[in-house]
Design a protein around this motif. Structure first.
Motif, PDB file in Angstrom:
ATOM      1  N   LEU B  11      45.127  41.126  48.178  1.00  0.00           N
ATOM      2  CA  LEU B  11      43.852  41.509  46.529  1.00  0.00           C
ATOM      3  C   LEU B  11      42.714  42.060  47.321  1.00  0.00           C
ATOM      4  O   LEU B  11      41.870  42.526  46.894  1.00  0.00           O
ATOM      5  CB  LEU B  11      44.220  40.377  46.044  1.00  0.00           C
ATOM      6  CG  LEU B  11      44.825  39.730  45.105  1.00  0.00           C
ATOM      7  CD1 LEU B  11      44.456  38.366  44.950  1.00  0.00           C
ATOM      8  CD2 LEU B  11      45.616  40.466  44.195  1.00  0.00           C
ATOM      9  N   PRO B  15      42.753  45.085  43.281  1.00  0.00           N
ATOM     10  CA  PRO B  15      43.461  44.416  42.021  1.00  0.00           C
ATOM     11  C   PRO B  15      44.630  44.148  42.150  1.00  0.00           C
ATOM     12  O   PRO B  15      44.713  45.695  42.543  1.00  0.00           O
ATOM     13  CB  PRO B  15      42.282  44.699  41.389  1.00  0.00           C
ATOM     14  CG  PRO B  15      41.068  44.440  41.720  1.00  0.00           C
ATOM     15  CD  PRO B  15      41.702  45.713  43.110  1.00  0.00           C
ATOM     16  N   ALA B  16      45.209  43.932  42.043  1.00  0.00           N
ATOM     17  CA  ALA B  16      47.097  43.920  41.900  1.00  0.00           C
ATOM     18  C   ALA B  16      47.517  42.241  40.710  1.00  0.00           C
ATOM     19  O   ALA B  16      46.926  41.271  40.629  1.00  0.00           O
ATOM     20  CB  ALA B  16      47.813  44.281  43.281  1.00  0.00           C
ATOM     21  N   SER B  17      48.894  42.931  39.863  1.00  0.00           N
ATOM     22  CA  SER B  17      49.466  41.374  39.116  1.00  0.00           C
ATOM     23  C   SER B  17      50.563  41.024  39.750  1.00  0.00           C
ATOM     24  O   SER B  17      50.102  41.475  41.387  1.00  0.00           O
ATOM     25  CB  SER B  17      50.075  42.202  38.131  1.00  0.00           C
ATOM     26  OG  SER B  17      51.320  43.379  38.509  1.00  0.00           O
ATOM     27  N   LEU B  21      51.470  42.027  43.692  1.00  0.00           N
ATOM     28  CA  LEU B  21      52.221  41.461  44.355  1.00  0.00           C
ATOM     29  C   LEU B  21      53.325  40.899  45.099  1.00  0.00           C
ATOM     30  O   LEU B  21      53.754  40.850  46.370  1.00  0.00           O
ATOM     31  CB  LEU B  21      50.948  39.865  44.071  1.00  0.00           C
ATOM     32  CG  LEU B  21      49.942  40.717  44.262  1.00  0.00           C
ATOM     33  CD1 LEU B  21      48.927  39.579  43.688  1.00  0.00           C
ATOM     34  CD2 LEU B  21      49.010  41.161  45.169  1.00  0.00           C
ATOM     35  N   LEU B  44      49.704  31.916  42.655  1.00  0.00           N
ATOM     36  CA  LEU B  44      48.634  33.199  42.216  1.00  0.00           C
ATOM     37  C   LEU B  44      47.051  31.677  41.056  1.00  0.00           C
ATOM     38  O   LEU B  44      46.369  32.302  40.793  1.00  0.00           O
ATOM     39  CB  LEU B  44      48.741  33.817  41.117  1.00  0.00           C
ATOM     40  CG  LEU B  44      49.356  35.098  42.421  1.00  0.00           C
ATOM     41  CD1 LEU B  44      50.509  36.573  41.001  1.00  0.00           C
ATOM     42  CD2 LEU B  44      48.214  35.679  43.186  1.00  0.00           C
ATOM     43  N   ILE B  53      40.495  33.469  43.248  1.00  0.00           N
ATOM     44  CA  ILE B  53      41.022  34.853  42.358  1.00  0.00           C
ATOM     45  C   ILE B  53      39.996  34.752  41.505  1.00  0.00           C
ATOM     46  O   ILE B  53      40.531  33.483  40.667  1.00  0.00           O
ATOM     47  CB  ILE B  53      42.137  35.522  43.173  1.00  0.00           C
ATOM     48  CG1 ILE B  53      43.083  34.059  42.016  1.00  0.00           C
ATOM     49  CG2 ILE B  53      42.790  35.693  43.967  1.00  0.00           C
ATOM     50  CD1 ILE B  53      44.526  35.108  42.262  1.00  0.00           C
ATOM     51  N   GLU B  56      41.375  40.002  36.473  1.00  0.00           N
ATOM     52  CA  GLU B  56      40.354  40.989  36.607  1.00  0.00           C
ATOM     53  C   GLU B  56      40.592  41.735  34.335  1.00  0.00           C
ATOM     54  O   GLU B  56      39.656  42.562  33.892  1.00  0.00           O
ATOM     55  CB  GLU B  56      40.467  42.357  36.834  1.00  0.00           C
ATOM     56  CG  GLU B  56      39.754  43.460  36.850  1.00  0.00           C
ATOM     57  CD  GLU B  56      40.017  44.594  37.431  1.00  0.00           C
ATOM     58  OE1 GLU B  56      41.710  44.555  37.649  1.00  0.00           O
ATOM     59  OE2 GLU B  56      39.564  45.227  38.675  1.00  0.00           O
ATOM     60  N   TYR B  66      44.946  40.418  39.155  1.00  0.00           N
ATOM     61  CA  TYR B  66      43.381  39.341  39.480  1.00  0.00           C
ATOM     62  C   TYR B  66      42.669  39.847  40.436  1.00  0.00           C
ATOM     63  O   TYR B  66      43.425  41.351  41.551  1.00  0.00           O
ATOM     64  CB  TYR B  66      44.994  39.091  40.334  1.00  0.00           C
ATOM     65  CG  TYR B  66      45.488  37.538  39.380  1.00  0.00           C
ATOM     66  CD1 TYR B  66      44.680  36.581  38.880  1.00  0.00           C
ATOM     67  CD2 TYR B  66      46.959  38.194  39.412  1.00  0.00           C
ATOM     68  CE1 TYR B  66      45.714  35.793  38.274  1.00  0.00           C
ATOM     69  CE2 TYR B  66      47.774  36.974  38.551  1.00  0.00           C
ATOM     70  CZ  TYR B  66      47.135  35.589  38.015  1.00  0.00           C
ATOM     71  OH  TYR B  66      47.404  35.134  37.001  1.00  0.00           O
ATOM     72  N   ARG B  67      41.643  39.708  40.755  1.00  0.00           N
ATOM     73  CA  ARG B  67      40.706  40.567  41.362  1.00  0.00           C
ATOM     74  C   ARG B  67      40.507  39.043  42.719  1.00  0.00           C
ATOM     75  O   ARG B  67      40.319  37.830  42.248  1.00  0.00           O
ATOM     76  CB  ARG B  67      39.366  41.036  40.880  1.00  0.00           C
ATOM     77  CG  ARG B  67      38.541  41.293  42.010  1.00  0.00           C
ATOM     78  CD  ARG B  67      37.158  41.460  41.126  1.00  0.00           C
ATOM     79  NE  ARG B  67      37.360  41.802  39.850  1.00  0.00           N
ATOM     80  CZ  ARG B  67      36.503  41.608  38.401  1.00  0.00           C
ATOM     81  NH1 ARG B  67      35.610  40.409  39.080  1.00  0.00           N
ATOM     82  NH2 ARG B  67      36.927  42.331  37.640  1.00  0.00           N
ATOM     83  N   LEU B  68      40.511  39.825  43.990  1.00  0.00           N
ATOM     84  CA  LEU B  68      39.178  39.071  44.435  1.00  0.00           C
ATOM     85  C   LEU B  68      37.868  38.608  44.278  1.00  0.00           C
ATOM     86  O   LEU B  68      37.034  39.516  43.838  1.00  0.00           O
ATOM     87  CB  LEU B  68      39.616  39.710  46.169  1.00  0.00           C
ATOM     88  CG  LEU B  68      39.908  38.182  47.767  1.00  0.00           C
ATOM     89  CD1 LEU B  68      40.256  36.933  47.630  1.00  0.00           C
ATOM     90  CD2 LEU B  68      39.622  39.155  48.665  1.00  0.00           C
TER      91      LEU B  68
END
Lengths: 179, 179
Positions: B11, B15-17, B21, B44, B53, B56, B66-68
């Motif tokens: 991440l 950003p990724a789902s 991931l 997660l 996290i 987003e 998700y985003r860090l």
DNA sequence: ATTCCCATGTAAGCTGTTACATGATTCA
DNA sequence: TGAATCATGTAACAGCTTACATGGGAAT
């Protein structure tokens, strides 16, 4: 299910107690397959239930010495000829995917420390191998196999040490060229 | 707890789902740290609870990107500078301790198959590395880290391939000299 | 319509670790 | 007699896998 086969393999060499097996795992097999005593005792009970091992004798302090049955020997042999599980799980290499989030100075520190770690391991295994050869431990069949595994350890950690040094050289270049 | 840091690391790039991931773990990180989707989704949720996290955006089909957070970034950085867990667990090397229970002919088969496996992996990683360099993927910071990890893979499996070939040579000698 | 891929999750079970617990024997 | 080592085990928890379950969206 590698733990059970690790136990069968050790018992193929000589009968042993759970305590003995836990110690041999810690000092010998632990480098490639760690195992703690609670898991070992539990697995031994299961192996006995299934008839792959049996109690040879009981000694002081509830000590139980186990011996491989012919079923256990067969299972070990079958396992050794089956497809190995090549699953690798190694945290230091997972970390390397994220090295880009470090500054060159930080990466340099990390890589130098890793290189030192791998060099130490490599040297340790090389020394043990040499000592085994000098003391004639490589003349028994099982001793020769230990030598074979040690050879893998030496080559493996040598490769990782060279890699970590290669990483640290790159970090050094980035460091001097970045300001 | 490497899985959580693996997720944080991915991440950190973008950003990724959970689905994204899971795929990246399978195709990229899976070689050094396998992870299945149920574990990833669970982790997660925990990372979100702990504020490392955050979501987003939410898309179609319950997709959550998700985003860090800065806490997550800090945790990733702290982890990368902490002592790595050098625990190795690799079944093929556990097996090698028990090679002495095989006949030279059986060992030869096993070692040749292992050597082929390691050669294939080595070549695969070398090819991917070359392709990444040719297509300019090694110019982004994260791309360069992938290249670094691939280099470890190439060196590692090269060492194992040479080892397995060394084992097979020994088995060949034993075979011809034993009758 | 059907199939395939996207996308998330739960539940059960297995593997492995950490902490706790007990008691015998040996050695200083 | 006190400490270290021998020797076995249980209990609780953490990590990971497999199987099950659901439904939306895209393409043929």
């Amino acid at each position: 299910m590698s733990l059970r086969h690790g136990l069968l393999g050790l018992l193929a060499e000589a009968p042993a107690s759970g305590y003995d097996l836990a110690k041999r795992f810690e000092e010998l097999l632990g480098a490639v397959w760690p195992a703690r005593h609670p898991q070992i005792y539990g697995e031994l009970a299961r192996l006995r239930d299934e008839g792959l091992i049996e109690i040879e004798s009981e000694g002081a302090r509830a000590r139980k010495v186990y011996r491989l049955t012919s079923e256990g020997e067969g299972e070990l042999h079958r396992w050794l000829l089956s497809e190995p599980d090549h699953t690798l799980r190694y945290e230091p290499l997972l970390r390397s995917f994220f090295f880009w989030t470090l500054t060159p100075a930080e990466l340099l520190d990390v890589a130098v420390a890793e290189a030192a770690h791998y060099r130490t391991l490599r040297d340790t295994y090389a020394q043990i191998a040499q000592a085994k050869e000098a003391s004639g431990h490589t003349q028994t069949p099982s001793g020769r196999s230990v030598r074979t595994t040690l050879e893998a350890g030496v080559r493996l950690y040598d490769a990782l040490a060279e890699w970590a040094e290669w990483v640290s050289e790159q970090a050094r270049k980035d460091q001097s060229g970045s300001s």
